[in-house]
Design a protein around this motif. Structure first.
Motif, PDB file in Angstrom:
ATOM      1  N   ILE A 231       0.867  -1.184   0.000  1.00 13.61           N
ATOM      2  CA  ILE A 231       0.000   0.000   0.000  1.00 13.61           C
ATOM      3  C   ILE A 231       0.901   1.230   0.000  1.00 13.61           C
ATOM      4  CG2 ILE A 231      -0.127   0.067   2.544  1.00 13.61           C
ATOM      5  CD1 ILE A 231      -3.082   0.928   2.270  1.00 13.61           C
ATOM      6  N   GLY A 232       0.327   2.382  -0.254  1.00 13.04           N
ATOM      7  CA  GLY A 232       1.102   3.626  -0.218  1.00 13.04           C
ATOM      8  C   GLY A 232       0.591   4.626  -1.226  1.00 13.04           C
ATOM      9  N   ARG A 233       1.033   4.475  -2.470  1.00 17.12           N
ATOM     10  CA  ARG A 233       0.560   5.362  -3.537  1.00 17.12           C
ATOM     11  C   ARG A 233      -0.760   4.882  -4.125  1.00 17.12           C
ATOM     12  NH1 ARG A 233       2.679  10.520  -4.058  1.00 17.12           N
ATOM     13  NH2 ARG A 233       4.940  10.475  -3.795  1.00 17.12           N
ATOM     14  N   SER A 234      -1.137   3.651  -3.829  1.00 12.52           N
ATOM     15  CA  SER A 234      -2.447   3.124  -4.176  1.00 12.52           C
ATOM     16  C   SER A 234      -2.893   2.214  -3.049  1.00 12.52           C
ATOM     17  CB  SER A 234      -2.428   2.381  -5.520  1.00 12.52           C
ATOM     18  OG  SER A 234      -1.488   1.328  -5.488  1.00 12.52           O
ATOM     19  N   LEU A 235      -4.169   1.822  -3.067  1.00  9.67           N
ATOM     20  CA  LEU A 235      -4.710   1.009  -1.970  1.00  9.67           C
ATOM     21  C   LEU A 235      -4.122  -0.391  -1.982  1.00  9.67           C
ATOM     22  CD1 LEU A 235      -6.634   0.677   0.416  1.00  9.67           C
ATOM     23  CD2 LEU A 235      -8.469   0.167  -1.227  1.00  9.67           C
ATOM     24  N   HIS A 236      -3.980  -0.974  -3.162  1.00 12.83           N
ATOM     25  CA  HIS A 236      -3.379  -2.301  -3.305  1.00 12.83           C
ATOM     26  C   HIS A 236      -2.266  -2.220  -4.346  1.00 12.83           C
ATOM     27  CE1 HIS A 236      -7.505  -3.274  -1.814  1.00 12.83           C
ATOM     28  NE2 HIS A 236      -6.818  -4.126  -1.070  1.00 12.83           N
ATOM     29  N   GLU A 237      -1.055  -2.556  -3.926  1.00 12.23           N
ATOM     30  CA  GLU A 237       0.074  -2.509  -4.848  1.00 12.23           C
ATOM     31  C   GLU A 237       1.070  -3.583  -4.437  1.00 12.23           C
ATOM     32  OE1 GLU A 237       3.006   0.933  -3.358  1.00 12.23           O
ATOM     33  OE2 GLU A 237       1.029   1.733  -3.876  1.00 12.23           O
ATOM     34  N   GLU A 238       2.175  -3.637  -5.152  1.00 11.54           N
ATOM     35  CA  GLU A 238       3.214  -4.609  -4.801  1.00 11.54           C
ATOM     36  C   GLU A 238       3.848  -4.241  -3.454  1.00 11.54           C
ATOM     37  OE1 GLU A 238       3.913  -7.404  -6.328  1.00 11.54           O
ATOM     38  OE2 GLU A 238       2.373  -6.990  -7.842  1.00 11.54           O
ATOM     39  N   PRO A 239       4.226  -5.237  -2.661  1.00 18.21           N
ATOM     40  CA  PRO A 239       4.075  -6.669  -2.905  1.00 18.21           C
ATOM     41  C   PRO A 239       2.633  -7.124  -2.661  1.00 18.21           C
ATOM     42  CG  PRO A 239       5.076  -6.301  -0.772  1.00 18.21           C
ATOM     43  CD  PRO A 239       4.933  -4.949  -1.403  1.00 18.21           C
ATOM     44  N   SER A 240       2.066  -7.820  -3.631  1.00 17.39           N
ATOM     45  CA  SER A 240       0.685  -8.262  -3.525  1.00 17.39           C
ATOM     46  C   SER A 240       0.609  -9.640  -2.866  1.00 17.39           C
ATOM     47  CB  SER A 240       0.057  -8.325  -4.917  1.00 17.39           C
ATOM     48  OG  SER A 240       0.745  -9.274  -5.721  1.00 17.39           O
ATOM     49  N   GLU A 241      -0.588  -9.981  -2.417  1.00 18.64           N
ATOM     50  CA  GLU A 241      -0.872 -11.319  -1.871  1.00 18.64           C
ATOM     51  C   GLU A 241       0.153 -11.755  -0.829  1.00 18.64           C
ATOM     52  OE1 GLU A 241      -3.693 -13.009  -2.595  1.00 18.64           O
ATOM     53  OE2 GLU A 241      -4.246 -11.235  -3.767  1.00 18.64           O
ATOM     54  N   LEU A 242       0.264 -10.965   0.231  1.00 19.80           N
ATOM     55  CA  LEU A 242       1.165 -11.309   1.332  1.00 19.80           C
ATOM     56  C   LEU A 242       0.431 -12.242   2.293  1.00 19.80           C
ATOM     57  CD1 LEU A 242       2.707  -7.807   2.116  1.00 19.80           C
ATOM     58  CD2 LEU A 242       3.713  -9.649   0.786  1.00 19.80           C
ATOM     59  N   SER A 243       0.862 -13.467   2.365  1.00 19.13           N
ATOM     60  CA  SER A 243       0.157 -14.480   3.147  1.00 19.13           C
ATOM     61  C   SER A 243       0.310 -14.236   4.644  1.00 19.13           C
ATOM     62  CB  SER A 243       0.685 -15.874   2.806  1.00 19.13           C
ATOM     63  OG  SER A 243       0.556 -16.142   1.428  1.00 19.13           O
ATOM     64  N   THR A 244      -0.800 -14.332   5.359  1.00 22.26           N
ATOM     65  CA  THR A 244      -0.750 -14.333   6.823  1.00 22.26           C
ATOM     66  C   THR A 244      -0.983 -15.755   7.332  1.00 22.26           C
ATOM     67  OG1 THR A 244      -3.069 -13.635   6.847  1.00 22.26           O
ATOM     68  CG2 THR A 244      -1.406 -11.930   7.144  1.00 22.26           C
ATOM     69  N   TRP A 245      -0.606 -16.712   6.531  1.00 26.36           N
ATOM     70  CA  TRP A 245      -0.617 -18.134   6.868  1.00 26.36           C
ATOM     71  C   TRP A 245       0.673 -18.726   6.290  1.00 26.36           C
ATOM     72  CZ3 TRP A 245      -3.817 -15.622   3.488  1.00 26.36           C
ATOM     73  CH2 TRP A 245      -3.631 -15.895   2.124  1.00 26.36           C
TER      74      TRP A 245
END
Length: 251
Positions: free
Chosen positions: A169-183
């Motif tokens: 996140i930062g300059r857009s709501l969803h950006e790289e790194p995408s799909e960061l697993s919390t599992w």
């Protein structure tokens, strides 16, 4: 986003505090008898009163300033006429943009009186988030966040929703790194860079493994599969060599 300047960091801190303060105001107003639309209006007034704009509306034309999910709903619940009842489990997710910078935060709340298992789930959802935050340090693998949260969930006999991930996140709501697993994710091999901006948002559940839409006309609201009570806690952070800077703490 990688933070490069003090000005960028200050603007990220500013929008982070605004989101946190909106979430706090909404949580303080949460009580039996209030509707989710009335809660949403409280959040909207905080955001707009501080010069920010709802990110879901800005980015996706979401039908509300915030996402409010109740009981069987896991995420992306649409604010509306639903009346909060005693014993409800309510998740509030607030994201917004100001001066070109985005932030995202969320928390789950149990409306008294609540069952002991629900109270424990809320408590442990907060613990899961902070266990993840404690893994953050520039130069370390991103995978250790999901590994630590997964170990905590397994030890305490919880499941994790495994198709709702954290994100850059930062300059857009969803950006790289995408799909960061919390599992635990054996395929995650990325490293936390100094200044990396991202969220951590585990969805801890009493048996749910995935989030699905409910069909029908509402293609926003997500439900756990199998159905089970689920909590989400979220902060936006900056990774540094000294650990995380948590941007979404209320004043």
């Amino acid at each position: 986003m990688i933070v490069k300047t003090d000005d960028e960091l200050e603007k990220l801190k500013a929008i982070g505090r605004i989101c946190a303060d909106a979430l706090k105001a909404m949580s303080e107003a949460l009580r039996p008898g209030i509707t989710t639309a009335e809660l949403d209006l409280i959040g909207r007034r905080v955001l707009e009163g501080r010069g920010a704009q709802s990110a879901p509306e800005f980015c996706y034309q979401f039908p509300g300033a915030t996402c409010i999910s109740v009981n069987e709903e896991v995420a992306h619940g649409i604010p509306g006429p639903r009346v909060i009842q005693p014993g409800d489990l309510v998740n509030i997710d607030v994201s917004a943009v100001k001066d070109g910078f985005f932030s995202d935060t969320g928390a789950s709340f149990a409306v008294p009186p609540v069952a002991a298992k629900t109270s424990r789930l809320v408590r442990d959802g907060k613990r899961a988030l902070w266990i993840g935050l404690n893994q953050v340090k520039a130069g370390q693998p991103l995978a250790q966040i999901g590994q630590a949260i997964g170990a905590f969930a397994s030890k305490n006999r919880y499941s994790l929703i495994q198709n709702l991930a954290s994100h850059g996140i930062g300059r857009s709501l969803h950006e790289e790194p995408s799909e960061l697993s919390t599992w635990p994710d054996p395929d995650e091999d990325r490293i936390m860079e100094d200044g990396l901006v991202f969220t951590i948002e585990p969805f801890l559940s009493l048996g749910g493994h995935f989030a699905e839409d409910g069909g029908g006309d509402d293609h926003w609201t997500l439900y756990s599969a199998p159905k089970a009570l689920t909590v989400q806690f979220e902060h936006t952070i900056v990774a540094t060599r000294n650990g995380p800077i948590v941007l979404t703490l209320a004043d």
